[in-house]
Design a protein around this motif. Structure first.
Motif, short mmCIF file in Angstrom:
data_model
loop_
_atom_site.label_atom_id
_atom_site.label_comp_id
_atom_site.label_asym_id
_atom_site.label_seq_id
_atom_site.Cartn_x
_atom_site.Cartn_y
_atom_site.Cartn_z
N VAL A 174 122.91 90.24 89.49
CA VAL A 174 122.90 89.63 88.16
C VAL A 174 122.00 90.37 87.17
N GLY A 175 121.20 91.32 87.66
CA GLY A 175 120.37 92.13 86.76
C GLY A 175 118.88 91.93 86.90
N LYS A 176 118.41 91.41 88.03
CA LYS A 176 116.98 91.16 88.21
C LYS A 176 116.17 92.45 88.15
N THR A 177 116.60 93.46 88.89
CA THR A 177 115.90 94.74 88.89
C THR A 177 115.92 95.37 87.51
N THR A 178 117.03 95.23 86.81
CA THR A 178 117.16 95.78 85.46
C THR A 178 116.19 95.12 84.51
N LEU A 179 116.05 93.78 84.57
CA LEU A 179 115.16 93.07 83.66
C LEU A 179 113.71 93.46 83.92
N VAL A 180 113.31 93.51 85.17
CA VAL A 180 111.92 93.90 85.48
C VAL A 180 111.64 95.30 84.96
N ALA A 234 103.15 80.94 91.55
CA ALA A 234 103.94 81.34 90.38
C ALA A 234 103.85 80.28 89.29
N LEU A 235 103.71 80.73 88.05
CA LEU A 235 103.75 79.82 86.90
C LEU A 235 105.14 79.24 86.73
N GLY A 236 106.14 80.06 86.98
CA GLY A 236 107.52 79.63 86.80
C GLY A 236 108.48 80.74 87.17
N ALA A 237 109.75 80.52 86.84
CA ALA A 237 110.78 81.47 87.24
C ALA A 237 111.83 81.61 86.16
N VAL A 238 112.38 82.81 86.09
CA VAL A 238 113.57 83.09 85.30
C VAL A 238 114.74 83.15 86.27
N VAL A 239 115.75 82.31 86.06
CA VAL A 239 116.97 82.37 86.86
C VAL A 239 118.01 83.11 86.02
N VAL A 297 94.11 86.40 80.87
CA VAL A 297 94.93 85.45 81.62
C VAL A 297 95.99 86.24 82.38
N ALA A 298 96.11 85.99 83.67
CA ALA A 298 97.12 86.66 84.50
C ALA A 298 98.09 85.61 85.02
N LEU A 299 99.37 85.83 84.78
CA LEU A 299 100.40 84.87 85.17
C LEU A 299 101.40 85.55 86.10
N LYS A 300 101.87 84.79 87.07
CA LYS A 300 102.87 85.29 88.00
C LYS A 300 104.20 84.61 87.71
N ILE A 301 105.23 85.42 87.54
CA ILE A 301 106.56 84.91 87.24
C ILE A 301 107.57 85.52 88.19
N LEU A 302 108.49 84.69 88.67
CA LEU A 302 109.57 85.17 89.52
C LEU A 302 110.82 85.42 88.67
N VAL A 303 111.56 86.44 89.04
CA VAL A 303 112.87 86.70 88.44
C VAL A 303 113.88 86.55 89.56
N ALA A 304 114.68 85.48 89.49
CA ALA A 304 115.57 85.14 90.60
C ALA A 304 117.01 85.11 90.10
N PRO A 310 108.69 75.18 87.14
CA PRO A 310 109.34 75.36 85.83
C PRO A 310 110.22 76.60 85.83
N PHE A 311 111.39 76.49 85.22
CA PHE A 311 112.26 77.65 85.15
C PHE A 311 113.13 77.58 83.90
N VAL A 312 113.59 78.74 83.49
CA VAL A 312 114.60 78.84 82.44
C VAL A 312 115.79 79.57 83.02
N VAL A 313 116.94 79.34 82.44
CA VAL A 313 118.15 80.05 82.84
C VAL A 313 118.47 81.07 81.75
N ALA A 314 118.53 82.33 82.13
CA ALA A 314 118.84 83.41 81.19
C ALA A 314 120.19 84.00 81.58
N VAL A 315 121.16 83.85 80.72
CA VAL A 315 122.51 84.35 80.99
C VAL A 315 122.57 85.81 80.55
N ASN A 316 122.73 86.69 81.52
CA ASN A 316 122.80 88.12 81.25
C ASN A 316 124.21 88.45 80.75
#
Length: 210
Positions: free
Chosen positions: A40-46, A119-124, A28-35, A147-153
């Protein structure tokens, strides 16, 4: 006639599982965005979770960005993503996640429509020092029904708040997960991705855990 002698060792025979992974790729291959907002740390998380060397399109900030980009709270930042970040992580049961980090600055938002296709969803990602920088990403995915979740860095020098307080401040619907994370740490960043996949599956009517 004598056949030519070869000193080369016989080729290794791959196990059935290895052969399946090589020939068929992930099950299974899923595409997720990190926004999220700028810095805020997008490059760091990836980079924290990618099992391959992440593709980055960072450029140095110059005087030309003064008055154009909002550097409030991130004055020490010297680079910015101008196109996207890309990484990959494989979870259990052959689930491969392809990560696309979006550019955070407003002048690059035109790329979001292309990056969000399929995209399946996104991390904000959010930063409590600059919560308003998350509004644009949240509004975008709400409008698209993504669909998205909010991740507080949780930055070291930032005030810490509980998820219910953050939900109220961002005016987020009760069904949207809010997590606290450290984008620098692989385990923490991976848990954010797992939470998003499970959230997207619940919305789609599935019950599978990854």
């Amino acid at each position: 006639m004598n056949s030519a002698r070869s000193d080369s060792p016989p080729a290794a025979v791959a196990s059935p599982d290895e052969a399946d992974d090589r020939e068929d790729g992930p099950r299974v291959a899923l595409k997720i965005l990190v926004a999220g907002g700028f810095g805020v740390g997008k490059t760091t998380l990836v980079g924290a979770v990618s099992e391959i060397r992440p593709l980055r399109t960072e450029e140095s900030l110059t005087d030309a960005s003064v008055g154009v980009d909002d550097l409030d709270g991130v004055a020490a930042k010297t680079t910015t993503t101008v196109a996207m970040d890309f990484g990959r992580i494989t979870l259990r049961d052959g689930v491969a996640i392809y990560l696309f980090g979006t550019p955070g600055q407003e002048r690059f938002w035109f790329m979001w429509n292309e990056l969000s296709r399929g995209a399946l969803g996104a991390v904000v990602l959010a930063d409590t020092r600059r919560l308003t920088a998350s509004f644009a990403s949240i509004d975008y995915f709400e409008r698209k029904g993504t669909p998205f979740v909010v991740a507080v860095n949780c930055f070291d020098n930032a005030d810490h708040y509980d998820p219910p307080e953050i939900r109220t401040a961002l005016d987020i619907d009760p069904h949207v997960p809010i997590l606290l994370c450290d984008a620098r740490h692989t385990v923490s960043a991976k848990q954010v991705l797992v939470s998003l996949v499970e959230h997207a599956l619940r919305l789609a009517g599935g019950t599978r855990r990854v």
